[in-house]
Write an enzyme that holds these catalytic residues in place. Structure first.
Site, PDB file in Angstrom:
ATOM      1  N   GLY A 238       0.827  -1.210   0.000  1.00 29.59           N
ATOM      2  CA  GLY A 238       0.000   0.000   0.000  1.00 29.59           C
ATOM      3  C   GLY A 238       0.858   1.255   0.000  1.00 29.59           C
TER       4      GLY A 238
ATOM      5  N   ILE B 131      -5.809  10.090  10.324  1.00 32.94           N
ATOM      6  CA  ILE B 131      -4.842  10.657   9.380  1.00 32.94           C
ATOM      7  C   ILE B 131      -5.567  11.018   8.082  1.00 32.94           C
ATOM      8  CG2 ILE B 131      -2.631  10.258   8.201  1.00 32.94           C
ATOM      9  CD1 ILE B 131      -2.464   9.991  11.299  1.00 32.94           C
TER      10      ILE B 131
ATOM     11  N   ASN C 106       1.378  -2.296   5.424  1.00 35.99           N
ATOM     12  CA  ASN C 106       0.555  -1.094   5.554  1.00 35.99           C
ATOM     13  C   ASN C 106      -0.761  -1.181   4.788  1.00 35.99           C
ATOM     14  OD1 ASN C 106       0.174   2.079   5.653  1.00 35.99           O
ATOM     15  ND2 ASN C 106       0.192   1.507   3.483  1.00 35.99           N
TER      16      ASN C 106
ATOM     17  N   LYS D  37      -7.422  -4.879  13.062  1.00 36.51           N
ATOM     18  CA  LYS D  37      -6.306  -4.076  13.576  1.00 36.51           C
ATOM     19  C   LYS D  37      -5.863  -4.563  14.954  1.00 36.51           C
ATOM     20  CE  LYS D  37      -5.796  -1.447  10.002  1.00 36.51           C
ATOM     21  NZ  LYS D  37      -4.561  -1.528   9.225  1.00 36.51           N
TER      22      LYS D  37
ATOM     23  N   TYR E 278     -13.102  -3.881  10.913  1.00 39.27           N
ATOM     24  CA  TYR E 278     -11.806  -3.175  10.829  1.00 39.27           C
ATOM     25  C   TYR E 278     -11.061  -3.219  12.176  1.00 39.27           C
ATOM     26  CZ  TYR E 278      -8.638   0.780   9.836  1.00 39.27           C
ATOM     27  OH  TYR E 278      -7.540   1.593   9.663  1.00 39.27           O
ATOM     28  N   ALA E 279     -11.775  -2.933  13.263  1.00 44.19           N
ATOM     29  CA  ALA E 279     -11.121  -2.933  14.586  1.00 44.19           C
ATOM     30  C   ALA E 279     -10.612  -4.336  14.935  1.00 44.19           C
ATOM     31  CB  ALA E 279     -12.081  -2.422  15.653  1.00 44.19           C
ATOM     32  N   ALA E 280     -11.395  -5.369  14.564  1.00 43.95           N
ATOM     33  CA  ALA E 280     -10.948  -6.749  14.826  1.00 43.95           C
ATOM     34  C   ALA E 280      -9.667  -7.038  14.034  1.00 43.95           C
ATOM     35  CB  ALA E 280     -12.043  -7.745  14.455  1.00 43.95           C
TER      36      ALA E 280
ATOM     37  N   SER F 293      -4.047   0.416  14.057  1.00 44.06           N
ATOM     38  CA  SER F 293      -4.865   1.634  14.187  1.00 44.06           C
ATOM     39  C   SER F 293      -5.235   1.790  15.653  1.00 44.06           C
ATOM     40  CB  SER F 293      -6.143   1.481  13.364  1.00 44.06           C
ATOM     41  OG  SER F 293      -7.083   2.475  13.748  1.00 44.06           O
TER      42      SER F 293
HETATM   43  P1  NDP Z   1      -5.381   4.583   1.522  1.00 42.81           P
HETATM   44  O1  NDP Z   1      -6.764   4.082   1.204  1.00 42.81           O
HETATM   45  O2  NDP Z   1      -5.072   5.999   1.248  1.00 42.81           O
HETATM   46  O3  NDP Z   1      -4.292   3.675   0.767  1.00 42.81           O
HETATM   47  C1  NDP Z   1      -4.378   2.280   0.862  1.00 42.81           C
HETATM   48  C2  NDP Z   1      -3.197   1.662   0.144  1.00 42.81           C
HETATM   49  O4  NDP Z   1      -3.277   0.241   0.288  1.00 42.81           O
HETATM   50  C3  NDP Z   1      -3.172   1.943  -1.344  1.00 42.81           C
HETATM   51  O5  NDP Z   1      -1.839   2.078  -1.768  1.00 42.81           O
HETATM   52  C4  NDP Z   1      -3.805   0.690  -1.949  1.00 42.81           C
HETATM   53  O6  NDP Z   1      -3.372   0.520  -3.283  1.00 42.81           O
HETATM   54  C5  NDP Z   1      -3.269  -0.378  -1.006  1.00 42.81           C
HETATM   55  N1  NDP Z   1      -4.086  -1.600  -0.940  1.00 42.81           N
HETATM   56  C6  NDP Z   1      -5.379  -1.711  -0.566  1.00 42.81           C
HETATM   57  N2  NDP Z   1      -5.776  -2.981  -0.645  1.00 42.81           N
HETATM   58  C7  NDP Z   1      -4.712  -3.704  -1.077  1.00 42.81           C
HETATM   59  C8  NDP Z   1      -4.508  -5.077  -1.377  1.00 42.81           C
HETATM   60  N3  NDP Z   1      -5.480  -5.982  -1.245  1.00 42.81           N
HETATM   61  N4  NDP Z   1      -3.271  -5.459  -1.791  1.00 42.81           N
HETATM   62  C9  NDP Z   1      -2.281  -4.569  -1.931  1.00 42.81           C
HETATM   63  N5  NDP Z   1      -2.414  -3.261  -1.670  1.00 42.81           N
HETATM   64  C10 NDP Z   1      -3.626  -2.829  -1.265  1.00 42.81           C
HETATM   65  O7  NDP Z   1      -5.152   4.206   3.063  1.00 42.81           O
HETATM   66  P2  NDP Z   1      -4.342   4.969   4.222  1.00 42.81           P
HETATM   67  O8  NDP Z   1      -3.068   5.471   3.696  1.00 42.81           O
HETATM   68  O9  NDP Z   1      -5.280   5.883   4.907  1.00 42.81           O
HETATM   69  O10 NDP Z   1      -4.088   3.757   5.220  1.00 42.81           O
HETATM   70  C11 NDP Z   1      -2.892   2.983   5.210  1.00 42.81           C
HETATM   71  C12 NDP Z   1      -2.914   2.036   6.391  1.00 42.81           C
HETATM   72  O11 NDP Z   1      -3.023   2.796   7.598  1.00 42.81           O
HETATM   73  C13 NDP Z   1      -4.109   1.079   6.392  1.00 42.81           C
HETATM   74  O12 NDP Z   1      -3.711  -0.172   6.894  1.00 42.81           O
HETATM   75  C14 NDP Z   1      -5.074   1.739   7.339  1.00 42.81           C
HETATM   76  O13 NDP Z   1      -5.941   0.810   7.915  1.00 42.81           O
HETATM   77  C15 NDP Z   1      -4.115   2.347   8.348  1.00 42.81           C
HETATM   78  N6  NDP Z   1      -4.678   3.427   9.118  1.00 42.81           N
HETATM   79  C16 NDP Z   1      -5.158   4.553   8.489  1.00 42.81           C
HETATM   80  C17 NDP Z   1      -5.689   5.585   9.247  1.00 42.81           C
HETATM   81  C18 NDP Z   1      -6.217   6.842   8.652  1.00 42.81           C
HETATM   82  O14 NDP Z   1      -6.793   7.653   9.404  1.00 42.81           O
HETATM   83  N7  NDP Z   1      -6.056   7.086   7.370  1.00 42.81           N
HETATM   84  C19 NDP Z   1      -5.774   5.489  10.716  1.00 42.81           C
HETATM   85  C20 NDP Z   1      -5.245   4.279  11.254  1.00 42.81           C
HETATM   86  C21 NDP Z   1      -4.714   3.297  10.479  1.00 42.81           C
HETATM   87  P3  NDP Z   1      -4.318  -0.222  -4.384  1.00 42.81           P
HETATM   88  O15 NDP Z   1      -5.690   0.361  -4.239  1.00 42.81           O
HETATM   89  O16 NDP Z   1      -3.662   0.058  -5.707  1.00 42.81           O
HETATM   90  O17 NDP Z   1      -4.277  -1.661  -4.037  1.00 42.81           O
END
Ligand code: NDP
Length: 245
Positions: free
Chosen positions: A13, A186, A88, A157, A153-155, A140
Site C-alpha cells: 500500500g 490521518i 501497511n 487491527k 476493521y477494529a478486529a 490503528s
Molecule cells: P489509503 O486508502 O489511502 O491507501 C491504501 C493503500 O493500500 C493503497 O496504496 C492501496 O493501493 C493499497 N491496498 C489496498 N488494498 C490492497 C490489497 N489488497 N493489496 C495490496 N495493496 C492494497 O489508506 P491509508 O493510507 O489511509 O491507510 C494505510 C494504512 O493505515 C491502512 O492499513 C489503514 O488501515 C491504516 N490506518 C489509516 C488511518 C487513517 O486515518 N487514514 C488510521 C489508522 C490506520 P491499491 O488500491 O492500488 O491496491
C-alpha cells in the site's frame, strides 16, 4: 543522514496515503524501496517519485497467496533480499454489525490481517536466513479502543497487534525486530473529506487539536526501521495526537 543505506524496504500500500509517506521517509533514509499495490501502474509511478535510485513498483493483492509468492520472488530477484518490511495495505468497509455482510467482514480481515500474515511469511524466510530484518505493521488506534461501525476493521487491527507481539517473540532470537504503529485519524483517501460537524466532533477527541498527516506517521516508521530502534521489539506506538491514552 542516510542511516538506511544498503537496506531494501518493501511497503505494501505504498502507492498513496500513509504508505507513500513511509516509502518517502525510508527512501530519504537511503533505502531502496519496493512499492506494492493492486494497481501496478500507480505503484510504479509512486516508486519513480521517490528520492534516490533503485526503487521499483509491483502489482500484488496481498490477500492472494499465489500473488504474494510471486511478489517475493520478483522483488528478491530484482532488488535483493528485503530487510525492512512494512505491512501497511488496508481497507475499510464500515457499517453497523447487524447490517454487515459476510463479504464486508471477509474482505477487511483478508486484506488487513491475512495479507500481513501472507506477506510476512513470504519475506521472513529471507530475513531469518540473513539473521536480520525489521517488520512494521500498521494497525490503528481503533484496534485498541474499538469504534462503533467498525467491528470488522477494529478486529483486523487488534489482530495485527497480537500478530506483532507473537512474531516479535518468535523472531527476536533470529535478529528480527517486529513492531506496530497505531495511527489516529490521518488525512488520506481512506478517511476522505469530513464535513464541519464531523471535524468538530473529532477535534474534541484529539488533545493536540488537529488531524494527522502521513508525515506524522512516516518519521516514526523511519525511526523504528532504523538502527536507533535496535533494542525495540514487540511494541505498539500510538501516533494520534493523544486520542487514545
Ligand atoms: P489509503 O486508502 O489511502 O491507501 C491504501 C493503500 O493500500 C493503497 O496504496 C492501496 O493501493 C493499497 N491496498 C489496498 N488494498 C490492497 C490489497 N489488497 N493489496 C495490496 N495493496 C492494497 O489508506 P491509508 O493510507 O489511509 O491507510 C494505510 C494504512 O493505515 C491502512 O492499513 C489503514 O488501515 C491504516 N490506518 C489509516 C488511518 C487513517 O486515518 N487514514 C488510521 C489508522 C490506520 P491499491 O488500491 O492500488 O491496491
Amino acid at each position: 543522514m542516510e542511516e538506511l543505506k544498503g537496506e531494501v524496504a518493501l511497503v505494501t500500500g505504498g502507492s498513496r496515503g500513509i504508505g507513500l509517506g513511509i516509502a518517502l521517509a525510508l527512501a530519504d533514509g537511503g533505502a531502496k524501496v519496493a512499492v506494492v499495490g493492486r494497481d501496478g501502474d500507480r505503484a510504479r509511478e509512486a516508486a519513480a517519485s521517490l528520492p534516490g535510485e533503485g526503487h521499483m513498483g509491483f502489482s500484488c493483492d496481498v490477500a492472494d497467496s499465489d500473488q504474494v509468492t510471486t511478489l517475493a520472488r520478483s522483488v528478491e530477484d530484482a532488488m535483493g533480499g528485503v530487510s525492512i518490511l512494512v505491512n501497511n495495505a488496508g481497507v475499510t468497509r464500515d457499517t453497523l454489525l447487524l447490517r454487515m455482510k459476510d463479504e464486508d467482514w471477509d474482505q477487511v480481515l483478508d486484506i488487513n490481517l491475512r495479507g500481513a500474515f501472507l506477506v510476512t511469511r513470504a519475506f521472513a524466510r529471507g530475513m531469518m536466513k540473513r539473521r536480520s530484518g525489521t517488520i512494521l505493521n500498521i494497525s490503528s488506534v481503533v484496534g485498541i479502543s474499538g469504534n462503533a461501525g467498525q467491528t470488522n476493521y477494529a478486529a483486523s487491527k487488534a489482530g495485527l497487534l497480537g500478530f506483532t507481539r507473537s512474531l516479535a517473540r518468535e523472531l527476536a532470537s533470529r535478529g528480527i525486530r517486529c513492531n506496530a504503529i497505531a495511527p489516529g485519524y490521518i488525512e488520506t483517501d481512506m478517511t476522505g473529506a469530513l464535513d464541519e460537524r464531523q471535524t468538530t466532533a473529532l477535534m474534541e477527541r484529539i488533545p493536540m487539536g488537529r488531524l494527522g498527516t502521513p508525515e506524522d506517521i512516516s518519521g516514526v516508521a523511519r525511526f523504528l526501521a532504523g538502527p536507533a530502534a535496535r533494542y525495540i521489539t514487540g511494541q505498539v506506538f500510538a501516533v494520534d495526537g493523544g486520542m487514545v491514552m
